[in-house]
Design a protein around this motif. Sequence first.
Motif, mmCIF file in Angstrom:
data_model
loop_
_atom_site.group_PDB
_atom_site.id
_atom_site.type_symbol
_atom_site.label_atom_id
_atom_site.label_comp_id
_atom_site.label_asym_id
_atom_site.label_seq_id
_atom_site.Cartn_x
_atom_site.Cartn_y
_atom_site.Cartn_z
ATOM 1 N N HIS A 80 46.798 33.777 51.783
ATOM 2 C CA HIS A 80 46.592 32.750 50.741
ATOM 3 C C HIS A 80 46.535 33.435 49.384
ATOM 4 O O HIS A 80 45.544 34.081 49.043
ATOM 5 C CB HIS A 80 45.276 31.993 51.014
ATOM 6 N N HIS A 82 48.154 33.035 45.052
ATOM 7 C CA HIS A 82 48.956 32.352 44.027
ATOM 8 C C HIS A 82 49.569 33.496 43.210
ATOM 9 O O HIS A 82 49.123 33.818 42.113
ATOM 10 C CB HIS A 82 48.064 31.478 43.149
ATOM 11 N N LYS A 149 52.055 30.989 46.627
ATOM 12 C CA LYS A 149 52.211 29.566 46.350
ATOM 13 C C LYS A 149 52.840 29.336 44.974
ATOM 14 O O LYS A 149 52.596 30.115 44.047
ATOM 15 C CB LYS A 149 50.833 28.893 46.342
ATOM 16 N N HIS A 250 44.058 23.034 50.373
ATOM 17 C CA HIS A 250 42.854 23.542 49.703
ATOM 18 C C HIS A 250 41.787 22.475 49.959
ATOM 19 O O HIS A 250 41.852 21.386 49.373
ATOM 20 C CB HIS A 250 43.087 23.685 48.203
ATOM 21 N N HIS A 273 39.586 27.616 51.935
ATOM 22 C CA HIS A 273 38.353 27.572 51.117
ATOM 23 C C HIS A 273 37.155 27.182 51.990
ATOM 24 O O HIS A 273 36.392 28.026 52.378
ATOM 25 C CB HIS A 273 38.450 26.654 49.891
ATOM 26 N N ASP A 324 43.164 34.821 47.881
ATOM 27 C CA ASP A 324 43.283 33.725 46.901
ATOM 28 C C ASP A 324 43.662 34.251 45.509
ATOM 29 O O ASP A 324 43.418 33.581 44.502
ATOM 30 C CB ASP A 324 41.988 32.898 46.815
HETATM 31 FE FE FE Z 1 44.090 28.949 46.330
#
Ligand code: FE
Length: 415
Positions: A80, A82, A149, A250, A273, A324
């Motif tokens: 996960h 970004h 992502k 999420h 999360h 994350d």
């Molecule tokens: Fe995230």
Amino acid sequence: MKRLIIKNASELITCKGKSPKHGKDMSDIGLIKNGCVVVEADKIVDVGATDDILKKYDEYDYAVIDAKDKAVLPGFIDSHTHLIFGGYRADEFSWRMRGDNYMSIMERGGGITSTVRATRNTSLEEFVEVGKKRLDKILDMGVTTVEGKSGYGLDYETEIRQLEAMQKLNEIHSVDIVPTFLGPHSVLPEYKGREDFFIDFMINEVLNKVAEKNLAEFADIFCEKNVFSIEQSRKFLTAAKHAGLKLKIHADEMVQLGGTELAVELGCVSADHLLQASDEGIKKLSASNTIATLLPATAFCLKEEYARGRHMIDSGCAVALATDFNPGSCFTNSIPLIIALAALHMNMSIEEIITALTVNAAAAVNRSDTIGSIEIGKKADIIILEYPSINFLPYHATVNIVETVIKNGQIVRGK
Ligand code: FE
Ligand code: NIG
């Protein structure tokens, strides 16, 4: 054909067996003392105790790594992130340190909205350039596959450009990227009160084209109070499933909305999360195939309570851990930090942590068949530590002790 033998590993962690591993099974990491792995081309062809394996192969036909006093394990999978974005939000971080909070900054038009402005102004070439540097850094820490992502464009052109950047990076960099379309990541001020319209726009104008162009394997949404509701999330994710994408969400990060339950209802591959996941949600998760992906560095950076990882594992969930990495809530891609937080603040054992960063993370990116363990037939994505035991991972807290990284059978870091 390139051939490689890694011999004499004081601990060879195979992580073999089921993928994903639930509950107690997360402690089963298939440890072999004085272990040996044989690699031909990009695949693992044999695994076992060094004495047994070396009877079957002639070392002179192979490049040999002597892993005496070193632990060997599957490459880490960061399931996960970004990864692709423009600009930074260091100013926001300092406001938060003075007491401001993440959601209120977002509601004032900062937060994700500010990264959207910068990302729209970033070219494909710039994404690739900075993306390469970010991938180089995570490879140093033993990450051989990363999920990335979109979600900082929120319009057609930019979402596509973020995904194209990941496609390009996948071609030119040894770290494998699993691309996720996160079109509904935030509500821009111009869409406030028109969230349903925005969801329809994302489905009709972006999602279907992303699927047609084969630019993403997963779809994801930020299901959160004052962002996208349970109903809007259900609508978007259902459309994504019809378009042939696998699902992530999420869920229950700041407020207990029921995203965890929705993830199970829709058969999401992962629910991520989960800081506020309800007891009922955790129970449902444990009886499902949905992976609970926990992101402790985000809780750390936001000064929030950690997700209830210990309780989830004790309840029988399959837990994965990921960074994350993003420019707002968690500007760190540090795997050593994740390991330290999971060990010291979530009471996870090192065995559970390794499972969460390998086999279970492989399941979270739908790659159980090819990565996540050191087993015959799997990709030779292998890391070697500077120390003799995996116990050094949490013990040498927050320090990178990965010495050698092998990706697709090639040594890409170290010796
Ligand atoms: Fe995230
Ligand atoms: O996973 N929660 C929503 N999205 C990201 C944060 C994105 C950002 O702040 O830029 C997350 O934490």
